[in-house]
Design a protein around this motif. Structure first.
Motif: not given
Ligand code: BG6
Length: 491
Positions: A43-50, A12-16, A18-21, A52-62
């Motif tokens: 992080g695991c979820a259905r989205r086909p992220w790499t 559920g790594a693409s869910g709320d 994960t990045h909120r808490k 680096n994409e996961f790292r970038e997404k988390m960076k933006v959210k946090l």
């Protein structure tokens, strides 16, 4: 304590959450130097992220949390990996298993793993089975399973889910998370009660006349309508967070400060708890739903106008109920619990009201003198207040209530960690003390069964009252207490 080397796998790594808490909590643990170098977060979820994409997404959210700590974030983000996984697809889980072996080698984590199910509750059972089938839960010393709330929808589904989860992992591998137990102030209830002599002798029906437990939020449903519509305040807050606060407040002293000793006592309290009127539960429960409100500069939508909410929704966003703990210590003492969204303040508190003095020798300077109260502030401004009477200065002998304050901030000077920081660390350190055991979860659902049955079968008997946003819930909820000649505290 430093976390032992391991991989934390978040489904559920693409869910709320994960990045909120979760990632903020892990970053905080990193800043506290509690993350070892042999560590990985997958992080695991259905989205086909790499990765680096996961790292970038988390960076933006946090970004707010990272600001000023960019170097630390860069180092921390080396721990982050991502694997696209649909837990329903066995080949995905097999692929994940291979990837985990690779990460194990790279990070030297020796196959030690914590799996965190932050997915929709509908997938808890199948998710556990998938992990079991892939052999990922086989070694009870090396694998742990953290499961988010809500654990089940009612007593029977919770029992069924427990059975399935326990067929996939041993009970001591299972960590059912309730983030309220991670809050410093909820744990402080145990210390306050059992590390002092003065409270325990009066912590019972002989001295306490009632207990109020409140958790109020100013936010509405936010962007969680999909989940909240099928949940509502009873399932979202009352059965878990509120009831855990009740358990910690009402439990007997454990023989030792050990996980099973504490969980035994909590389970016993919950098993002894019952609604104040089990036969006619509508007499001891008020449900509400927020309507429009706010002010000119901040107009707030009603619940039914929120995105994703059915315009005829009968989901409650407020619930208040009265419970008795039917045991020697608490017989006859009402516990009033209330929780709601779009109330005027974000607040968590437990108020113990003591019995009145047997004889009033002094006149009070206020019109309605209240008996002594101990207020445990769960959030914000964590701490405690004790209200008692003193002589009002000047001639005569009038009494006046004053307050004695303890504030975590003032005494310790640093803000407490978020509940998730403590709980994630505890799960990864295999300490189940602050996690709910199967019997506790089941007892908490059983307690509310008469209400759930009404809501499901004859909802008109448990009407939903409308309340204006940013007010203290429907006026009807006052009657729940005024019948007993008491009032909700309005801090
Ligand atoms: C969550 C609920 O468990 O707790 C949310 O799903 C609620 O609806 C939240 O907002 C409240 O937590 P806290 O720590 O902000 O009181």
């Amino acid at each position: 304590r430093v976390i032992s080397p391991q991989c934390l796998v978040i489904f559920g790594a693409s869910g709320d959450l994960t990045h909120r808490k979760l990632i903020p909590a892990l970053f905080e643990l990193y800043l506290q130097r509690r993350i070892p170098s042999e560590f990985g977060i997958v992080g695991c979820a259905r989205r086909p992220w790499t990765d680096n994409e996961f790292r970038e997404k988390m960076k933006v959210k946090l970004s707010n949390k990272i600001s000023g700590k960019e170097t630390e974030w860069e180092q921390f983000s080396n721990y982050l990996f991502y694997e696209p996984v649909d837990l329903q697809q066995s080949d995905h889980v097999v692929r994940l298993s291979k990837r985990l072996n690779e990460i194990d080698k790279k990070q030297a984590t020796h196959g030690n793993r914590t799996f965190y199910l932050s997915v929709s509750p509908n997938f808890y059972a199948s998710g556990c089975k998938a992990l079991k089938e892939a052999g990922l839960l086989d070694d009870p010393k090396k694998s742990r399973l953290v499961i988010e709330k809500p654990f089940g929808r009612d007593y029977s589904s919770a029992k069924k889910l427990n059975k399935i989860v326990q067929s996939c992992a041993e009970e001591n591998q299972i960590y059912r998370i309730d983030h309220y137990l991670g809050k410093e102030t909820v744990q402080n209830i145990l210390v306050l009660r059992f590390a002092n002599t003065i409270f325990e002798p009066i912590w019972n029906r002989n001295y306490i006349s009632s207990v109020q437990i409140t958790s109020s939020e100013t936010v509405g449903v936010e962007d969680r309508a999909g989940y909240y519509e099928s949940s509502g305040a009873l399932r979202d807050m009352l059965q878990n967070h509120m009831t855990q606060m009740l358990a910690v407040t009402a439990m007997e002293p454990p023989g030792k400060f050990e996980p099973e000793a504490i969980r035994n006592e909590k389970a016993k309290v919950l098993q002894a708890s019952k609604l104040a009127d089990e036969n006619e539960p509508w007499n001891c429960c008020i449900r509400g739903q927020y309507g429009e409100g706010g002010n000119i500069s901040n107009q707030l939508k009603g619940y039914r106008q929120e995105d994703g909410v059915n315009s005829n929704s009968t989901t409650e966003t407020y619930i208040a109920t009265k419970v008795f703990v039917d045991n020697w210590r608490w017989q006859g003492v009402p516990f009033y619990l209330r929780t709601g969204k779009r109330l005027p303040k974000r607040l968590g508190e437990i108020v113990l009201t003591f019995k009145d003095v047997p004889v009033h020798l002094f006149e009070s300077t206020i019109i309605n003198p209240a008996p002594n109260q101990l207020i445990l502030r769960i959030q914000p401004n964590e701490g405690a207040t004790f209200k008692f009477e003193v002589k009002s200065p000047g001639s005569g002998m009038k009494s006046r209530p004053v307050e004695m304050e303890f504030s975590y901030d003032e005494s310790f000077g640093e803000p407490s960690d978020e509940g998730y920081v403590r709980l994630l660390a505890d799960a990864m350190l295999s300490d189940p003390t602050l996690f709910t055991r199967s019997d506790e979860v089941e007892a908490a659902w059983k307690l509310y069964t008469p209400l759930i049955e009404l809501m499901d079968n004859s909802p008109w008997k448990l009407p939903i009252y409308n309340y204006e946003s940013m007010t203290w819930g429907p006026p009807e909820s006052d009657q729940l207490l005024s019948k007993d000649n008491i009032f909700w505290r309005r801090p």
